[in-house]
Design a protein around this motif. Sequence first.
Motif, PDB file in Angstrom:
ATOM      1  N   ARG A  73      42.815  26.411  41.615  1.00 53.91           N
ATOM      2  CA  ARG A  73      42.081  27.487  42.311  1.00 53.91           C
ATOM      3  C   ARG A  73      41.900  27.138  43.781  1.00 53.91           C
ATOM      4  NH1 ARG A  73      38.459  27.467  37.889  1.00 53.91           N
ATOM      5  NH2 ARG A  73      36.945  26.438  39.209  1.00 53.91           N
ATOM      6  N   TYR A  97      48.599  33.676  36.466  1.00 57.04           N
ATOM      7  CA  TYR A  97      47.342  33.629  35.705  1.00 57.04           C
ATOM      8  C   TYR A  97      46.157  33.356  36.630  1.00 57.04           C
ATOM      9  CZ  TYR A  97      43.841  32.013  32.377  1.00 57.04           C
ATOM     10  OH  TYR A  97      42.674  31.840  31.670  1.00 57.04           O
ATOM     11  N   CYS A  98      46.296  32.360  37.510  1.00 61.08           N
ATOM     12  CA  CYS A  98      45.203  31.994  38.426  1.00 61.08           C
ATOM     13  C   CYS A  98      44.900  33.117  39.405  1.00 61.08           C
ATOM     14  CB  CYS A  98      45.548  30.714  39.191  1.00 61.08           C
ATOM     15  SG  CYS A  98      45.502  29.216  38.181  1.00 61.08           S
ATOM     16  N   LYS A 131      45.414  36.344  38.992  1.00 58.52           N
ATOM     17  CA  LYS A 131      44.731  37.419  38.260  1.00 58.52           C
ATOM     18  C   LYS A 131      43.263  37.065  38.031  1.00 58.52           C
ATOM     19  CE  LYS A 131      48.550  39.583  35.836  1.00 58.52           C
ATOM     20  NZ  LYS A 131      49.104  39.958  34.537  1.00 58.52           N
ATOM     21  N   ALA A 132      42.999  35.817  37.668  1.00 56.13           N
ATOM     22  CA  ALA A 132      41.617  35.375  37.441  1.00 56.13           C
ATOM     23  C   ALA A 132      40.812  35.457  38.739  1.00 56.13           C
ATOM     24  CB  ALA A 132      41.587  33.955  36.879  1.00 56.13           C
ATOM     25  N   VAL A 180      41.378  37.436  41.277  1.00 61.79           N
ATOM     26  CA  VAL A 180      41.169  38.864  41.564  1.00 61.79           C
ATOM     27  C   VAL A 180      40.045  39.395  40.671  1.00 61.79           C
ATOM     28  CG1 VAL A 180      42.203  41.174  41.379  1.00 61.79           C
ATOM     29  CG2 VAL A 180      43.491  39.313  42.456  1.00 61.79           C
ATOM     30  N   ASP A 181      40.089  39.057  39.379  1.00 63.45           N
ATOM     31  CA  ASP A 181      39.058  39.509  38.443  1.00 63.45           C
ATOM     32  C   ASP A 181      37.667  39.015  38.832  1.00 63.45           C
ATOM     33  OD1 ASP A 181      40.989  40.833  36.970  1.00 63.45           O
ATOM     34  OD2 ASP A 181      41.084  39.309  35.371  1.00 63.45           O
ATOM     35  N   LYS A 182      37.593  37.811  39.400  1.00 62.53           N
ATOM     36  CA  LYS A 182      36.306  37.251  39.826  1.00 62.53           C
ATOM     37  C   LYS A 182      35.851  37.810  41.175  1.00 62.53           C
ATOM     38  CE  LYS A 182      36.549  32.812  37.463  1.00 62.53           C
ATOM     39  NZ  LYS A 182      36.431  31.366  37.617  1.00 62.53           N
ATOM     40  N   GLY A 183      36.724  38.586  41.814  1.00 64.93           N
ATOM     41  CA  GLY A 183      36.378  39.168  43.106  1.00 64.93           C
ATOM     42  C   GLY A 183      36.533  38.211  44.272  1.00 64.93           C
ATOM     43  N   LYS A 225      41.505  39.903  46.980  1.00 65.90           N
ATOM     44  CA  LYS A 225      41.975  41.275  46.814  1.00 65.90           C
ATOM     45  C   LYS A 225      43.487  41.244  46.944  1.00 65.90           C
ATOM     46  CE  LYS A 225      38.056  43.870  48.544  1.00 65.90           C
ATOM     47  NZ  LYS A 225      37.602  44.842  49.542  1.00 65.90           N
ATOM     48  N   TYR A 263      47.662  39.110  49.721  1.00 62.13           N
ATOM     49  CA  TYR A 263      46.459  38.543  49.120  1.00 62.13           C
ATOM     50  C   TYR A 263      45.450  38.231  50.214  1.00 62.13           C
ATOM     51  CZ  TYR A 263      49.500  38.026  45.097  1.00 62.13           C
ATOM     52  OH  TYR A 263      50.359  38.262  44.061  1.00 62.13           O
TER      53      TYR A 263
END
Length: 109
Positions: free
Chosen positions: A7, A38-39, A41-42, A44-47, A50, A65
């Motif tokens: 991350r 995968y990372c 997407k995670a 992005v999902d965590k905000g 973008k 990104y």
Amino acid sequence: MAPEDARYKILRAVDANPDVSQRELADELGISLGKVNYCLKALVDKGLIKAKNFSKSANKKRYLYVLTPAGIDSRARLTKRFLTRKMAEYETLKAEIEDIRKDLEQHSS
């Protein structure tokens, strides 16, 4: 590579080069394309990131990104933890090298 390190390195790379591709990230960081996907997407999902499509790109699957304010804060925290961990590893390695040198000197005499 530990998930937190991945991350941190992805946030750092994206901050330095927002138009980096997932394949370029995978090559740069030495991790699989699947792990990068995968990372991201995670993140992005965590905000923390973008993902925006390049409007001028011929490849419409290409993204830009951008770190969000939360992503910038997270990168700062991860940087601090990463640096603390690496400094501890460095001190441990330095002590181990010194022990090996002493041992070598004792056996060389």
